[in-house]
Every structure is written in C-alpha cells, then in structure tokens.
Scaffold this active site. Structure first.
Site, PDB file in Angstrom:
ATOM      1  N   ASN A 136     -15.619   1.190   4.589  1.00 38.77           N
ATOM      2  CA  ASN A 136     -15.025   0.641   3.366  1.00 38.77           C
ATOM      3  C   ASN A 136     -14.240   2.372   2.475  1.00 38.77           C
ATOM      4  OD1 ASN A 136     -14.183  -0.241   0.846  1.00 38.77           O
ATOM      5  ND2 ASN A 136     -16.717  -0.762   0.424  1.00 38.77           N
TER       6      ASN A 136
ATOM      7  N   ASP B 172     -11.839  -0.824   8.797  1.00 37.69           N
ATOM      8  CA  ASP B 172     -12.635  -2.464   8.665  1.00 37.69           C
ATOM      9  C   ASP B 172     -14.081  -1.638   8.550  1.00 37.69           C
ATOM     10  OD1 ASP B 172     -13.168  -4.713   7.641  1.00 37.69           O
ATOM     11  OD2 ASP B 172     -11.766  -5.760   7.353  1.00 37.69           O
TER      12      ASP B 172
ATOM     13  N   ASN C  52      -8.525  -8.347  -1.282  1.00 33.79           N
ATOM     14  CA  ASN C  52      -9.289  -8.459  -2.030  1.00 33.79           C
ATOM     15  C   ASN C  52      -8.292  -6.927  -3.138  1.00 33.79           C
ATOM     16  OD1 ASN C  52     -10.700  -5.804  -2.332  1.00 33.79           O
ATOM     17  ND2 ASN C  52     -11.339  -6.514  -0.150  1.00 33.79           N
TER      18      ASN C  52
ATOM     19  N   CYS D  36       3.112   7.754  -8.755  1.00 29.80           N
ATOM     20  CA  CYS D  36       3.908   6.483  -8.434  1.00 29.80           C
ATOM     21  C   CYS D  36       5.601   6.838  -9.285  1.00 29.80           C
ATOM     22  CB  CYS D  36       4.237   4.993  -8.950  1.00 29.80           C
ATOM     23  SG  CYS D  36       4.895   3.746  -8.700  1.00 29.80           S
TER      24      CYS D  36
ATOM     25  N   CYS E   6       3.273  -1.335 -10.160  1.00 33.75           N
ATOM     26  CA  CYS E   6       3.898  -1.504 -11.114  1.00 33.75           C
ATOM     27  C   CYS E   6       4.441  -2.794 -11.810  1.00 33.75           C
ATOM     28  CB  CYS E   6       5.489  -1.588 -10.597  1.00 33.75           C
ATOM     29  SG  CYS E   6       5.529   0.626  -9.782  1.00 33.75           S
TER      30      CYS E   6
ATOM     31  N   CYS F 275     -11.555 -23.271  -1.946  1.00 37.93           N
ATOM     32  CA  CYS F 275     -10.666 -22.473  -0.706  1.00 37.93           C
ATOM     33  C   CYS F 275     -10.559 -21.500  -0.712  1.00 37.93           C
ATOM     34  CB  CYS F 275      -9.903 -23.189   0.307  1.00 37.93           C
ATOM     35  SG  CYS F 275      -9.720 -22.893   2.208  1.00 37.93           S
TER      36      CYS F 275
ATOM     37  N   CYS G 113       5.354  -0.394  -6.601  1.00 38.32           N
ATOM     38  CA  CYS G 113       4.424  -0.802  -5.116  1.00 38.32           C
ATOM     39  C   CYS G 113       3.535  -1.342  -6.286  1.00 38.32           C
ATOM     40  CB  CYS G 113       4.268   0.980  -5.863  1.00 38.32           C
ATOM     41  SG  CYS G 113       2.640   1.598  -7.603  1.00 38.32           S
TER      42      CYS G 113
ATOM     43  N   LYS H 216     -15.937  -5.695  13.164  1.00 40.11           N
ATOM     44  CA  LYS H 216     -14.263  -6.640  13.096  1.00 40.11           C
ATOM     45  C   LYS H 216     -13.580  -5.251  14.175  1.00 40.11           C
ATOM     46  CE  LYS H 216     -14.369  -9.917   9.828  1.00 40.11           C
ATOM     47  NZ  LYS H 216     -13.716 -10.401   8.254  1.00 40.11           N
TER      48      LYS H 216
END
Length: 369
Positions: free
Chosen positions: A115, A69, A149, A273, A194, A215, A191, A92
């Site tokens: 990141n 993180d 995200n 994939c 997909c 929220c 995945c 974090k």
C-alpha cells in the site's frame, strides 16, 4: 538481534538490486523473455523513426513497467479487468505481470505488492519513481494513476510534486457512466491538490460516502473507454505526436468529451507544488523571448475609382435602441448578444366615459340600428 535483522535487510536490498540489474540486462541484451510469444530479436529495416507507428514498435520492444498495488484478485474483478478465474487469490500486480508478460515478453516488469499510502512504504515508492527507469539511477518517464480512491491519488500527487515527476491521473465516476483523464506537469499545470474535490478539500473520510445501491464504478465499457483514452494520451506524450490533452472527460450518457487545461493554484496547499511553480516561472523567464511581428494587412484596391462604399442599413441610433445594456467585463471577453430593451407601446390608451346606461338599454339601441 537488531544487528542480525539489519544484516538481513541489507542482504535483501542487495538481492533486489541484483535482480533488477539482471532483469535490465535481459531487457537490453538477451535472455529468455518467458512464456507467450517469442522476443523480438531484430527489427525490420522498414521500422524507422519517421512516423509514430514505427516509434510505437520500438516502444513495444523495450521498456519497463513498475506496478504498485496491495489488493488481491477476486472473482468480482472478472467483469471489468483482464484477470482470469484461476488467478483469484493472487496479488493483482503478480497476476497482471503474468498476463502482460505473455502478451509482450520484450517489456521488463517490476512489481510491488504493498500500500503506497502508508508511511513505511511511501519512501520506497518515491525511490522507485526516481530511480526505477530502464537505466539504473534514472527516473521513470511517466507515472499513471489508475486508482479508485482519493487517498491514493493524493499520495501519488505528493510524491510527484516533490520529485517534479510528470504523471497522468484517471478515474471513473461513482455511477460508472462518466470518467476523465488528466495530465499533470508539476509547476506547469494544476496538480490534484490545486483544485481538489470536496471530499479532499473538506477532509472528509471518503469511506463514509459509500451509499447503498450505488454502483462502485464497475461498468466495463466505461472503464474500457477511459482506459483507451488514457493509453492514447500516453502514447502521444511518450512518442511526441499529436496534441496531448491536459484534461479530457467522457460522459457516456450524452457522448460528450469536454477538454480543457488548468493552471496551477498559487495558493495550493501542497508546498512542493508552489515550489515547482516558482521553478517553472524561472525556467520560462530564462527562455529567449520571441518577438511577435505584426503583419500589415495588404490593401488590395487602394484606388476607389467608382466611389463604392459599404453603408450599414441600420443607423447607429437604431442599433443602440435595439441593443440591451452591455455588462462591465474583463479585457478580452465580449458578450455573444444583448437583450433588447422592451419597446414601450407608443399607441396612447383610449378611455371611454361611463354613460350610465344599463346593459339592456345598450342592447336595445343596437337592435334599433
């Protein structure tokens, strides 16, 4: 100058390897586990491998968690995460390591404060997945995605597809009253690319979708329920008991828990994939086929001494008339019911000829009757 920088980078990598080996040595052999409760030095003889609870005890004693993180702890995080006010300002991953180490010092931790979506960090992220297991050079058992995200989810999806790494994706909706978990086995199940959300499929910048007053998934009860479902699925997967869910949703408004499994998309945009799908097909084709033996139904009473027959009280003609049109469906699918045809009124309409008399004349006739 360039040579000095290169030497420093090599030295940093050597020190990281030495630190990782020392941590593994402590996890496997000895050494102080840090603050909190004492390490478990010896298991009870009652802890055996015959039930899930015993396997859970063994899992709690030994293991490694890799945390990724880039964000820092803020006071806004206090309402839904296990961070404490004095940890505000820490990364974090560092704060999580301190808290979790106090809870269970028998687990080894490796934290990375960066990141994963950036080009310079992605390769290192993949390297730790493929070589960051408890044993040096072995991959991790499972990757858990608890991000907020789509960019990070697609990054994890790309890495796991390339490595053939099983992972679990989880998330809470923007209105904070629903969520889901999903087990993704590259090649075997769909995945994240997909059947992507519209934001991903249309290549929309998700930052533009943030709406005023919405929220941002901060209801702690919903997050706690989804996190609990995720951990339960992880335990079933790692300890090999119960039924592992490929997809399990949660709707807090209706207490609804939909579940399903999705096959991979042969036209998936992720080439890795598609590659994993081909490898999975070869693996399945190489397995020995099991012959299905159809057991014949045993006839209980072969003789019908009394001539008893089951006869429908409704004739085929009546049944046909009471049923509607059956649509043309694929094999294996049937309709639950049909809409009956509307019965036409069999009573002929009666018409009355106009006598030409006025309403007053008709009323006078009725009074004289």
């Amino acid at each position: 100058m360039a040579e000095a920088v290169e030497r420093l980078q090599q030295r940093v990598e050597e020190l990281e390897r030495e630190l990782a080996q020392e941590r593994r040595r402590r996890a496997l052999g000895g050494g102080d586990g840090g603050g909190g409760r004492a390490r478990i030095e010896k298991m009870s003889p009652e802890v055996v491998d015959s039930n899930p609870y015993s396997r859970l005890m063994a899992l709690k004693r030994m293991g490694i968690l890799l945390l990724f993180d880039y964000d820092k702890v803020e006071l806004a995080n206090m309402n839904r995460l296990f961070f404490q006010p004095h940890q505000a300002g820490l990364s974090k991953v560092q704060a999580a390591e301190h808290t979790l180490r106090n809870i269970n010092p028998d687990v080894l931790f490796e934290v990375h404060n960066y990141n994963i979506t950036t080009v310079e960090n992605f390769q290192h992220f993949m390297d730790r997945i493929s070589n960051g297991g408890l044993e040096e050079g072995k991959s991790v058992d499972l990757v858990l995605s608890c991000v907020d995200n789509f960019e990070a989810r697609m990054t994890i999806n790309t890495a796991c597809n390339e490595l053939g790494q099983t992972w679990m994706e989880s998330g809470v909706s923007e209105n904070a009253v629903s969520g889901h978990i999903q087990l993704i086995i590259p090649g075997e199940s769909a995945c994240f690319a997909c059947a992507p959300p519209l934001v991903v499929a249309a290549n929309i910048d998700e930052k533009t979708l943030k709406r005023e007053g919405v929220c941002a998934a901060s209801l702690p009860t919903t997050m706690g329920v989804v996190a609990g479902i995720l951990v339960q699925n992880v335990l079933k997967f790692l300890l090999n008991f119960g039924t592992v869910s490929f997809y399990l949703g949660y709707n807090a408004m209706q207490d609804f828990f939909p579940t399903m499994s999705m096959k991979p998309n042969p036209q998936c945009d992720d080439r890795n994939c598609r590659k994993q799908q081909e490898e999975y097909k070869k693996k399945v084709a190489a397995l020995p086929r099991q012959e299905v033996v159809q057991e014949e139904e045993e006839i209980i009473h072969e003789d019908n001494e009394w001539g008893i027959e089951l006869v429908s009280e409704v004739s085929e003609e009546e049944l046909k008339n009471s049923s509607g049109l059956v649509p043309d469906l694929p094999e294996g699918i049937t309709v639950a019911y049909t809409i009956p045809k509307k019965q036409e009124d069999s009573v002929p309409e009666l018409t009355v000829e106009d006598s030409g008399e006025s309403l007053e004349d008709l009323m006078a006739k009725m009074k004289n009757m």
